[in-house]
Design a protein around this motif. Sequence first.
Motif, PDB file in Angstrom:
ATOM      1  N   PRO A 288       0.814  -1.217   0.000  1.00 54.75           N
ATOM      2  CA  PRO A 288       0.000   0.000   0.000  1.00 54.75           C
ATOM      3  C   PRO A 288       0.848   1.268   0.000  1.00 54.75           C
ATOM      4  O   PRO A 288       2.037   1.239   0.332  1.00 54.75           O
ATOM      5  N   ARG A 289       0.219   2.350  -0.389  1.00 50.88           N
ATOM      6  CA  ARG A 289       0.799   3.688  -0.334  1.00 50.88           C
ATOM      7  C   ARG A 289       2.203   3.714  -0.924  1.00 50.88           C
ATOM      8  O   ARG A 289       2.456   3.122  -1.954  1.00 50.88           O
TER       9      ARG A 289
ATOM     10  N   GLN B   7       6.144  -1.943   6.552  1.00 54.04           N
ATOM     11  CA  GLN B   7       5.208  -2.581   5.628  1.00 54.04           C
ATOM     12  C   GLN B   7       5.941  -3.471   4.634  1.00 54.04           C
ATOM     13  O   GLN B   7       5.493  -4.580   4.322  1.00 54.04           O
ATOM     14  N   LEU B   8       7.064  -2.988   4.143  1.00 58.01           N
ATOM     15  CA  LEU B   8       7.833  -3.760   3.169  1.00 58.01           C
ATOM     16  C   LEU B   8       8.351  -5.064   3.792  1.00 58.01           C
ATOM     17  O   LEU B   8       8.232  -6.130   3.211  1.00 58.01           O
ATOM     18  N   LEU B   9       8.901  -4.955   4.984  1.00 57.85           N
ATOM     19  CA  LEU B   9       9.410  -6.150   5.662  1.00 57.85           C
ATOM     20  C   LEU B   9       8.277  -7.125   5.988  1.00 57.85           C
ATOM     21  O   LEU B   9       8.413  -8.327   5.813  1.00 57.85           O
ATOM     22  N   ALA B  10       7.148  -6.603   6.443  1.00 59.09           N
ATOM     23  CA  ALA B  10       5.991  -7.451   6.735  1.00 59.09           C
ATOM     24  C   ALA B  10       5.511  -8.157   5.471  1.00 59.09           C
ATOM     25  O   ALA B  10       5.126  -9.333   5.508  1.00 59.09           O
ATOM     26  N   GLY B  11       5.537  -7.453   4.361  1.00 56.61           N
ATOM     27  CA  GLY B  11       5.111  -8.024   3.090  1.00 56.61           C
ATOM     28  C   GLY B  11       5.965  -9.203   2.664  1.00 56.61           C
ATOM     29  O   GLY B  11       5.513 -10.087   1.930  1.00 56.61           O
ATOM     30  N   ARG B  12       7.207  -9.242   3.098  1.00 53.32           N
ATOM     31  CA  ARG B  12       8.091 -10.359   2.755  1.00 53.32           C
ATOM     32  C   ARG B  12       7.702 -11.633   3.489  1.00 53.32           C
ATOM     33  O   ARG B  12       7.948 -12.733   3.013  1.00 53.32           O
TER      34      ARG B  12
END
Length: 126
Positions: free
Chosen positions: A70-71, A118-123
């Motif tokens: 997102p965003r 967010q990027l790390l969580a997305g991984r």
Amino acid sequence: LKPVLDEEVDIALGSRFLGRAESIPLARRVLLRAAILFTRLTSGLKLTDTHNGFRVFSRKAAQTIRIRQPRMAHASEILDQIAARGLSYVEVPVTIRYTQETLAKGQSTWDAVRISGQLLAGRFWK
């Protein structure tokens, strides 16, 4: 546009550090340098400017990259996918002029921390 139109690379990424960053605040410069280090550590891409909005994609790149974040987290996600999918890229010099108006609508330091999370969580949750 030229490197992509000439089919030299899949993606052209703008770089204010190869070009000019006029009136860039020190805090913004430090934050952007931290983003460069973060990107090198997480994706392996050796870029001079990781969060520049000037990007040109070939048809192949546009059809290959899948944005889920997102965003503004998508900016880092795109770089991760360039590395993971082996897309060719080049950085091109651009000029960015910082004014009171552009700084008022830009990303804050807190936004950068949130986007990294967010990027790390997305991984982990694909």
